[in-house]
Motif scaffolding. Structure first.
Motif, PDB file in Angstrom:
ATOM      1  N   LYS A  33     -12.358   4.237   8.817  1.00 51.82           N
ATOM      2  CA  LYS A  33     -12.112   2.871   8.365  1.00 51.82           C
ATOM      3  C   LYS A  33     -13.170   1.740   8.932  1.00 51.82           C
ATOM      4  N   LEU A  47      -9.942   8.904  11.665  1.00 51.76           N
ATOM      5  CA  LEU A  47      -9.741   8.090  10.744  1.00 51.76           C
ATOM      6  C   LEU A  47     -10.119   6.832  11.222  1.00 51.76           C
ATOM      7  N   PRO A  48     -10.117   6.129  12.444  1.00 52.05           N
ATOM      8  CA  PRO A  48     -10.509   4.772  12.668  1.00 52.05           C
ATOM      9  C   PRO A  48     -12.005   4.618  12.581  1.00 52.05           C
ATOM     10  N   PRO A  93      -1.176   6.392   5.547  1.00 51.19           N
ATOM     11  CA  PRO A  93      -2.178   5.841   4.920  1.00 51.19           C
ATOM     12  C   PRO A  93      -1.718   5.475   3.498  1.00 51.19           C
ATOM     13  N   ASN A 124     -14.835   0.858   3.100  1.00 45.97           N
ATOM     14  CA  ASN A 124     -13.592   0.394   2.528  1.00 45.97           C
ATOM     15  C   ASN A 124     -12.589   1.318   1.779  1.00 45.97           C
ATOM     16  N   ALA A 167      -5.315  -1.683   2.431  1.00 51.25           N
ATOM     17  CA  ALA A 167      -5.714  -0.985   3.807  1.00 51.25           C
ATOM     18  C   ALA A 167      -5.110  -1.682   4.862  1.00 51.25           C
ATOM     19  N   ASP A 168      -4.655  -2.738   4.748  1.00 49.77           N
ATOM     20  CA  ASP A 168      -4.259  -3.364   6.026  1.00 49.77           C
ATOM     21  C   ASP A 168      -2.804  -3.069   6.503  1.00 49.77           C
ATOM     22  N   ILE A 216      -7.606   5.851   2.056  1.00 49.29           N
ATOM     23  CA  ILE A 216      -7.793   7.174   2.877  1.00 49.29           C
ATOM     24  C   ILE A 216      -6.212   7.764   2.209  1.00 49.29           C
TER      25      ILE A 216
END
Ligand code: KMH
Ligand code: ZN
Length: 310
Positions: A74, A70-71, A105, A78, A305-306, A81
């Motif tokens: 990311k 995942l990271p 997510p 952009n 996303a944050d 997920i």
């Protein structure tokens, strides 16, 4: 009124296909990450993800396997997920929710009814299996029930929709699942607008016919009015035809090697990105535009996303 843009979701690896069926099916951390990044670069706004054991490609619900890729995704895209909560026919809903709880997510899948969900006919197509687990896994799928009771659905709604504020991809494999969703909305579990994935062609669900797509859409219109957005997933050979039909009808589309290993009749896809590029060109040739990840965030009212934890 301007036509809405089309959200392409790409489902990268899933839990149905096995490494013997296609060399392109990703299962190592690096392959899942790279194919997801390439799919996003090709035009996928949403990436629907499952994890696999990196050594043999068997299905994994271990949150740490998800946290390995995942990271990486990311850092390079952009894309929105979306983590599966339907990744196993044999474990509990708690196990199935664990990766989404860990990663929090923007989206996760939520399967809207219990059903037969079988891919055992695939077993007779292969003889030289790459890994010991594969043949029994595929053959035995005729004996399992994909459990998604109202209690399970309510648990996911509360535990992932609540504090985590995760938006659901409501997976509806048959018309009755739309009624289940309507009931759950009336009970206060989900707020409008909901995002529904109409699924066609899974053995145990509704067949992959355009008549059925029209029927599902008309039923959803009747039940939800303007309170829903929709996308179509055609499993196997129906993938591109149903995606093209959905886009023409004003819907969104899902492709990816989770849903079909092929790019055309008899020809395996080289990658997830190849399927995304193909569906993108179909959409653009229809005179439509694809949605960017930020446009998808706005259309689906995602938390952003944050707000994830990976
Ligand atoms: N494999 C698809 C037909 C899930 O991950 O929750 C359905 C799916 C289920 O994507
Ligand atoms: Zn999935």
């Amino acid at each position: 009124m301007a036509r809405k843009k089309v959200i392409i979701t790409c489902a990268i690896t899933g839990a149905i296909h096995t490494p013997t069926m296609s060399d392109a099916l990703p299962y190592t951390t690096e392959d899942i990450a790279q194919q997801a990044i390439d799919a996003a670069d090709a035009g996928a706004a949403v990436l629907h993800l499952h994890a696999r054991h990196p050594n043999d490609g068997s299905v994994s619900l271990d949150p740490e396997h998800f946290m390995e890729f995942l990271p990486k995704i990311k850092a390079k895209t952009n894309a929105v997920i979306n983590i599966s909560t339907g990744g196993s026919l044999v474990t509990t809903i708690d196990d199935r929710m664990a990766p989404a709880k860990r990663a929090s997510p923007e989206m996760c899948s939520l399967n809207m009814g219990s059903m037969n969900f079988s891919f055992h006919p695939l077993a007779d197509k292969y003889t030289d299996w790459k890994h010991d687990w594969e043949e029994a896994y595929v053959r035995n799928s005729d004996g399992y029930i994909f459990r998604n009771t109202f209690a399970d659905i309510a648990k996911v709604a509360k535990e992932l929709g609540g504090d985590h504020k995760i938006k659901f991809e409501h997976e509806c494999y048959d018309v009755g699942h739309l009624y289940n969703l309507k009931f759950c909305m009336a009970s206060g579990l989900f707020k409008a607008p909901v995002f529904i994935q109409f699924i066609f062609g899974i053995l145990g669900g509704i067949g992959a016919d355009i008549d059925n797509l029209i029927f599902m859409k008309r039923t959803a219109d009747r039940l939800f009015g303007d309170d829903y957005q929709w996308s179509v997933l055609g499993a196997g050979a129906s993938q591109m035809q149903l995606a093209a039909t959905a886009a023409s009808m004003g819907g969104n589309v899902r492709v990816g090697l989770e849903d079909s290993l092929f790019i055309e009749r008899g020809k395996l896809a080289a990658s997830n990105a190849e399927q995304v590029a193909k569906v993108r060109s179909i959409i653009e040739n229809l005179g439509l535009e694809i949605a960017t990840p930020d446009e998808a965030r706005e259309m689906l009212a995602l938390k952003g996303a944050d707000a994830v934890t990976f």
